[in-house]
Design a protein around this motif. Structure first.
Motif, short mmCIF file in Angstrom:
data_model
loop_
_atom_site.label_atom_id
_atom_site.label_comp_id
_atom_site.label_asym_id
_atom_site.label_seq_id
_atom_site.Cartn_x
_atom_site.Cartn_y
_atom_site.Cartn_z
N ALA A 61 0.82 -1.21 0.00
CA ALA A 61 0.00 0.00 0.00
C ALA A 61 0.86 1.27 0.00
CB ALA A 61 -0.93 0.01 1.21
N GLU A 62 2.07 1.16 0.52
CA GLU A 62 3.00 2.30 0.55
C GLU A 62 3.81 2.41 -0.74
OE1 GLU A 62 3.23 4.62 2.66
OE2 GLU A 62 2.25 3.91 4.49
N GLY A 63 3.53 1.55 -1.70
CA GLY A 63 4.26 1.61 -2.97
C GLY A 63 5.57 0.86 -2.96
N VAL A 64 5.77 0.00 -1.97
CA VAL A 64 6.99 -0.80 -1.88
C VAL A 64 6.78 -2.13 -2.61
CG1 VAL A 64 8.59 -1.99 -0.32
CG2 VAL A 64 7.61 0.24 0.32
N ARG A 65 7.65 -2.43 -3.55
CA ARG A 65 7.62 -3.75 -4.20
C ARG A 65 8.10 -4.78 -3.18
NH1 ARG A 65 11.82 -6.58 -7.21
NH2 ARG A 65 10.87 -8.30 -8.37
N THR A 66 7.36 -5.85 -3.01
CA THR A 66 7.70 -6.85 -2.00
C THR A 66 8.08 -8.18 -2.64
OG1 THR A 66 5.39 -7.52 -1.76
CG2 THR A 66 6.21 -5.82 -0.27
N VAL A 67 9.18 -8.72 -2.18
CA VAL A 67 9.58 -10.09 -2.51
C VAL A 67 9.46 -10.86 -1.20
CG1 VAL A 67 11.40 -11.60 -3.37
CG2 VAL A 67 11.13 -9.30 -4.32
N VAL A 68 8.31 -11.48 -1.01
CA VAL A 68 7.97 -12.08 0.27
C VAL A 68 8.03 -13.60 0.18
CG1 VAL A 68 6.14 -12.39 1.99
CG2 VAL A 68 6.53 -10.15 0.98
N VAL A 69 8.76 -14.20 1.10
CA VAL A 69 8.76 -15.65 1.25
C VAL A 69 7.85 -15.97 2.44
CG1 VAL A 69 10.14 -17.70 1.75
CG2 VAL A 69 11.11 -15.84 0.37
N ARG A 70 6.83 -16.78 2.19
CA ARG A 70 5.91 -17.19 3.26
C ARG A 70 6.47 -18.42 3.97
NH1 ARG A 70 1.46 -14.20 5.04
NH2 ARG A 70 1.01 -12.65 3.43
N ASP A 71 6.55 -18.31 5.28
CA ASP A 71 7.15 -19.34 6.11
C ASP A 71 6.05 -20.01 6.93
OD1 ASP A 71 10.16 -19.92 7.36
OD2 ASP A 71 8.56 -20.19 8.83
N PRO A 72 6.15 -21.31 7.20
CA PRO A 72 5.13 -21.96 8.03
C PRO A 72 5.17 -21.51 9.49
CG PRO A 72 6.90 -23.49 7.50
CD PRO A 72 7.11 -22.29 6.65
N GLY A 73 6.25 -20.86 9.91
CA GLY A 73 6.35 -20.38 11.28
C GLY A 73 5.61 -19.07 11.48
N PHE A 74 5.76 -18.51 12.67
CA PHE A 74 5.05 -17.27 13.04
C PHE A 74 5.85 -16.04 12.62
CE2 PHE A 74 7.87 -18.27 16.49
CZ PHE A 74 8.35 -17.05 16.93
N THR A 75 5.15 -14.95 12.42
CA THR A 75 5.81 -13.67 12.16
C THR A 75 6.31 -13.09 13.48
OG1 THR A 75 4.32 -13.28 10.30
CG2 THR A 75 5.50 -11.37 11.17
N GLY A 76 7.52 -12.56 13.47
CA GLY A 76 8.11 -11.98 14.67
C GLY A 76 7.26 -10.84 15.23
N LEU A 77 7.45 -10.56 16.51
CA LEU A 77 6.62 -9.58 17.19
C LEU A 77 7.47 -8.69 18.09
CD1 LEU A 77 3.55 -8.93 17.54
CD2 LEU A 77 3.62 -10.36 19.60
N MET A 78 7.11 -7.41 18.14
CA MET A 78 7.75 -6.45 19.02
C MET A 78 6.68 -5.86 19.93
SD MET A 78 10.12 -3.16 18.00
CE MET A 78 8.95 -2.52 16.81
#
Length: 305
Positions: A61-78
């Motif tokens: 949505a911000e206009g950033v081209r994304t090369v995303v690898v989807r992992d079976p694990g969880f997304t990190g959290l802060m």
């Protein structure tokens, strides 16, 4: 990463209202540079979960081209909260996360070689051995292709100790064309030679390899040595609401101007302005400015009609 932020000041256990969004230095820089008109590609690994979905959608949505690898694990959290006053506490939940499993194989052919600048941080090598290898693999590919390398030291003491971090960060800085560091980060990288003020540290930092060395010094502005010339710029006077992400905004502003072919002083001026915008708004990336907003900062009025 996903970002959970407590709305009230006080012990986290008593907080009842939270905001939820995205965080992470690399994402902040990507969004900040894209808002300033730079073409940006973000490469990373996120989980096959709602947080991963949100991160990918927000970046696009911000206009950033994304090369995303989807992992079976969880997304990190802060998790971010204010225990008292203006002191922020940040906890990371990243061990075993999707991002920690980033590997050299996640970088598509040609993605680095066709870039205007490769930007990496000292956070990623701290996450795991494979993430460490991915960063240095990208840097080596960039150098082989003649692509400038930008490094933000971004030392995170909750991820690794100074003794663990120093040799890795020093090697990373030595391979860079541009390096960004805070005063304490510069001292960490330089080791026994790392005493003194920002003005005294920037030269030795540049001598490690980068022709562009910039020390981000918070409310004191920045000190830089760029192609042999020294620079010192003061910070802009703003009311700081949330300091997290200010350094990333600074880097985004600098890199956007570098890609636009602007001179060193203009790169630093835009970086200072972007950092000022970032600290004036809660959240890691929400306050990052667009081009039309940069000039308005110094002459801002209480009401714009």
């Amino acid at each position: 990463m996903g970002l959970v932020a407590a709305a009230e000041t006080g012990p986290l256990e008593f907080a009842r209202a939270f905001g939820y969004g995205i965080g992470g230095a690399e994402s902040n820089v990507a969004i900040g540079a894209a808002r300033l008109g730079a073409p940006v590609t973000w490469i990373g690994r996120v989980g096959s979960d709602a947080t991963g979905d949100m991160i990918e959608r927000r970046l696009r949505a911000e206009g950033v081209r994304t090369v995303v690898v989807r992992d079976p694990g969880f997304t990190g959290l802060m998790v971010k909260h204010r225990r008292f006053g203006s002191t922020l506490s940040v906890d990371y939940h990243r061990a075993g996360s999707a991002g920690s499993r980033l590997s050299p194989d996640d970088l598509p052919a040609g993605c680095v070689e066709t870039a205007g600048v490769l930007h990496v941080t000292g956070i990623t090598p701290a996450l795991s051995r494979s993430a460490h290898d991915a960063v240095f693999h990208a840097v080596e590919r960039a150098r082989a292709a003649g692509v400038p390398v930008s490094v933000d030291v971004n030392y995170r003491r909750k991820l690794w100790s100074p003794d663990e971090a120093r040799p890795v960060l020093r090697r990373l800085v030595a391979l860079a064309d541009a390096v960004f560091a805070g005063v304490e980060e510069a001292r960490l990288v330089l080791g026994p030679d790392g005493a003194g003020t920002a003005a005294e540290l920037v030269g030795p930092l540049s001598e490690l390899g980068p022709a562009q060395a910039v020390i981000k010094d918070g409310a004191r502005g920045c000190t830089a040595r760029i192609d042999g010339t020294g620079y010192r710029l003061a910070a802009l006077p703003v009311t700081a609401v949330d300091p997290v992400g200010a350094g990333d905004a600074f880097v985004a502003g600098y890199l956007a101007e570098l890609l636009a072919g602007e001179c060193a002083e203009q790169r630093l001026r835009t970086a200072i302005a972007a950092g000022a915008y970032a600290v004036s708004v809660p959240g890691d990336c929400e306050g990052l400015p667009r081009r039309t907003e940069l000039a308005a900062l110094t002459g801002a009025e209480d009401v714009v009609r």
